[in-house]
Design a protein around this motif. Sequence first.
Motif, PDB file in Angstrom:
ATOM      1  N   ILE A 148       0.849  -1.200   0.000  1.00 13.36           N
ATOM      2  CA  ILE A 148       0.000   0.000   0.000  1.00 13.36           C
ATOM      3  C   ILE A 148       0.881   1.246   0.000  1.00 13.36           C
ATOM      4  O   ILE A 148       0.563   2.237  -0.641  1.00 13.36           O
ATOM      5  N   GLU A 149       2.020   1.156   0.670  1.00 10.26           N
ATOM      6  CA  GLU A 149       2.950   2.293   0.707  1.00 10.26           C
ATOM      7  C   GLU A 149       3.420   2.656  -0.704  1.00 10.26           C
ATOM      8  O   GLU A 149       3.482   3.828  -1.069  1.00 10.26           O
ATOM      9  N   GLU A 150       3.719   1.633  -1.509  1.00  8.11           N
ATOM     10  CA  GLU A 150       4.153   1.872  -2.890  1.00  8.11           C
ATOM     11  C   GLU A 150       3.037   2.555  -3.688  1.00  8.11           C
ATOM     12  O   GLU A 150       3.286   3.479  -4.466  1.00  8.11           O
ATOM     13  N   ILE A 151       1.809   2.100  -3.483  1.00 10.14           N
ATOM     14  CA  ILE A 151       0.676   2.718  -4.180  1.00 10.14           C
ATOM     15  C   ILE A 151       0.506   4.158  -3.698  1.00 10.14           C
ATOM     16  O   ILE A 151       0.325   5.076  -4.507  1.00 10.14           O
ATOM     17  N   ASN A 152       0.594   4.370  -2.393  1.00 15.32           N
ATOM     18  CA  ASN A 152       0.477   5.734  -1.838  1.00 15.32           C
ATOM     19  C   ASN A 152       1.513   6.675  -2.430  1.00 15.32           C
ATOM     20  O   ASN A 152       1.232   7.856  -2.632  1.00 15.32           O
ATOM     21  N   ASN A 153       2.714   6.161  -2.713  1.00 18.33           N
ATOM     22  CA  ASN A 153       3.768   6.990  -3.303  1.00 18.33           C
ATOM     23  C   ASN A 153       3.424   7.438  -4.719  1.00 18.33           C
ATOM     24  O   ASN A 153       4.023   8.377  -5.225  1.00 18.33           O
ATOM     25  N   SER A 154       2.467   6.762  -5.362  1.00 21.75           N
ATOM     26  CA  SER A 154       2.037   7.131  -6.714  1.00 21.75           C
ATOM     27  C   SER A 154       0.924   8.179  -6.703  1.00 21.75           C
ATOM     28  O   SER A 154       0.533   8.671  -7.751  1.00 21.75           O
TER      29      SER A 154
END
Length: 158
Positions: free
Chosen positions: A121-127
């Motif tokens: 989810i962190e990776e998605i949040n970074n987008s």
Amino acid sequence: MDIYSIWAKSKNNSLSKAKEIINEISQKEESTPFNPHVTLVTNMYSQEKAEKILEKINKSKIIVNFDSVGTGNTYFQRLFLTASDNFPFFNAVSSIEAWPSLWTPHLSLYYGNELPMNFSIEEINNSLPIEGVFDTLELYLTGPNVSSWKEVTSISLD
């Protein structure tokens, strides 16, 4: 039984980041990828009824900033993007009589019985945020198998 859904989609490239995320998760989870879309109306059981409802939807482009990741408890709402301001989606369907007030517009990233095992989810949040410019309405024949979904008709939005 045939089920019809009306989607807001982007023919421009504004959802390319969402498409990348969908494809990456699908590849890791060995699931069927799908094009990014927001379901405006679903669970229509005749093409005639679906086409009448399609006519009632506002034909203006919908521009929304997806700014958070959500998770749900159902197969088709397992992992998705949401927007703080969903007014443009509500405005698009406002003339459809008795449309569910509990509808939460979202852009699915993954369908499944469980959350995907190999995502961050962190990776998605970074987008985020991802601005979606929805310039097309599409009527789809949908159902339980993503691989059998089929476009029926498409309308460009102004």
